[in-house]
Design an enzyme around this catalytic site. Structure first.
Site, PDB file in Angstrom:
ATOM      1  N   ASP A 288       0.864  -1.185   0.000  1.00 28.24           N
ATOM      2  CA  ASP A 288       0.000   0.000   0.000  1.00 28.24           C
ATOM      3  C   ASP A 288       0.898   1.233   0.000  1.00 28.24           C
ATOM      4  O   ASP A 288       0.667   2.193   0.702  1.00 28.24           O
ATOM      5  CB  ASP A 288      -0.910  -0.024   1.221  1.00 28.24           C
ATOM      6  CG  ASP A 288      -2.015   1.017   1.144  1.00 28.24           C
ATOM      7  OD1 ASP A 288      -2.236   1.571   0.052  1.00 28.24           O
ATOM      8  OD2 ASP A 288      -2.642   1.290   2.178  1.00 28.24           O
TER       9      ASP A 288
ATOM     10  N   LYS B 139      -1.483  -1.440  -4.268  1.00 31.14           N
ATOM     11  CA  LYS B 139      -2.249  -0.245  -4.626  1.00 31.14           C
ATOM     12  C   LYS B 139      -1.589   0.417  -5.821  1.00 31.14           C
ATOM     13  O   LYS B 139      -0.369   0.444  -5.931  1.00 31.14           O
ATOM     14  CB  LYS B 139      -2.269   0.735  -3.456  1.00 31.14           C
ATOM     15  CG  LYS B 139      -2.989   2.039  -3.781  1.00 31.14           C
ATOM     16  CD  LYS B 139      -3.090   2.956  -2.600  1.00 31.14           C
ATOM     17  CE  LYS B 139      -1.760   3.605  -2.304  1.00 31.14           C
ATOM     18  NZ  LYS B 139      -1.837   4.594  -1.238  1.00 31.14           N
TER      19      LYS B 139
END
Length: 167
Positions: free
Chosen positions: A51, A112
């Site tokens: 992330d 992500k």
């Protein structure tokens, strides 16, 4: 049951062997289970989650603590869609490289990214390495946001590096 990566590192000898384990002759790779081959190659992680986002470059305010702390510089995107997308693709590639080296067969990967021109190419790389690949945009993400996630499930066994990273 095999020991995890952190546990192996805690008990490693300085010469590279594992403490407390007898070192016999190496096993024939054809007689090893997939789990044993993965562990011999250093693939010991079940899941890789990425992330990440790149911190903004700091150009002013070096004396202000809240600005010079990288945490505060990662709160938002830069506002330049191409820059945000390219940076996120670089971070996804770094995570995939780590994943290739450490994720065991059957393991999962999530990263992500910001949607843009390069995400289809990255998705194809994931499909070479994993059985199932999904694109997810969480409901909690604003509709105007370009943020999304790749979810890759069940790493395939014995995929060559050249197959994944060619282009």
């Amino acid at each position: 049951m095999g020991r995890g990566y952190v546990e192996m590192e805690r008990h490693a000898d300085l010469d590279g062997g594992e403490a407390g384990e007898a070192q016999g002759p190496p096993k024939d790779p054809e007689k090893m289970t997939q789990k044993e081959r993965d562990e011999a190659e250093g693939k010991v992680v079940d899941v890789v989650l990425s992330d990440m986002s790149a911190p903004w470059e700091q150009t002013t305010g070096m004396w202000i603590r809240s600005v010079s702390d990288p945490y505060y510089r990662m709160m938002n995107t830069s506002g330049m869609p191409f820059r945000d997308h390219a940076g996120s693709m670089d971070l996804c590639m770094a995570a995939l490289t780590f994943c290739y080296d450490t994720l065991r067969t059957g393991g999962h990967f999530l990263c992500k990214y910001y949607q843009g021109a390069e995400d289809k190419t990255f998705e194809m790389r994931l499909k070479r390495l994993f059985e199932k690949v999904y694109r997810e945009k969480p409901e909690s993400s604003r509709s105007e946001s370009k943020e999304a996630y790749f979810v890759a499930l069940r790493r395939k066994p014995d995929v060559l590096r050249e197959t994944v990273f060619k282009d």
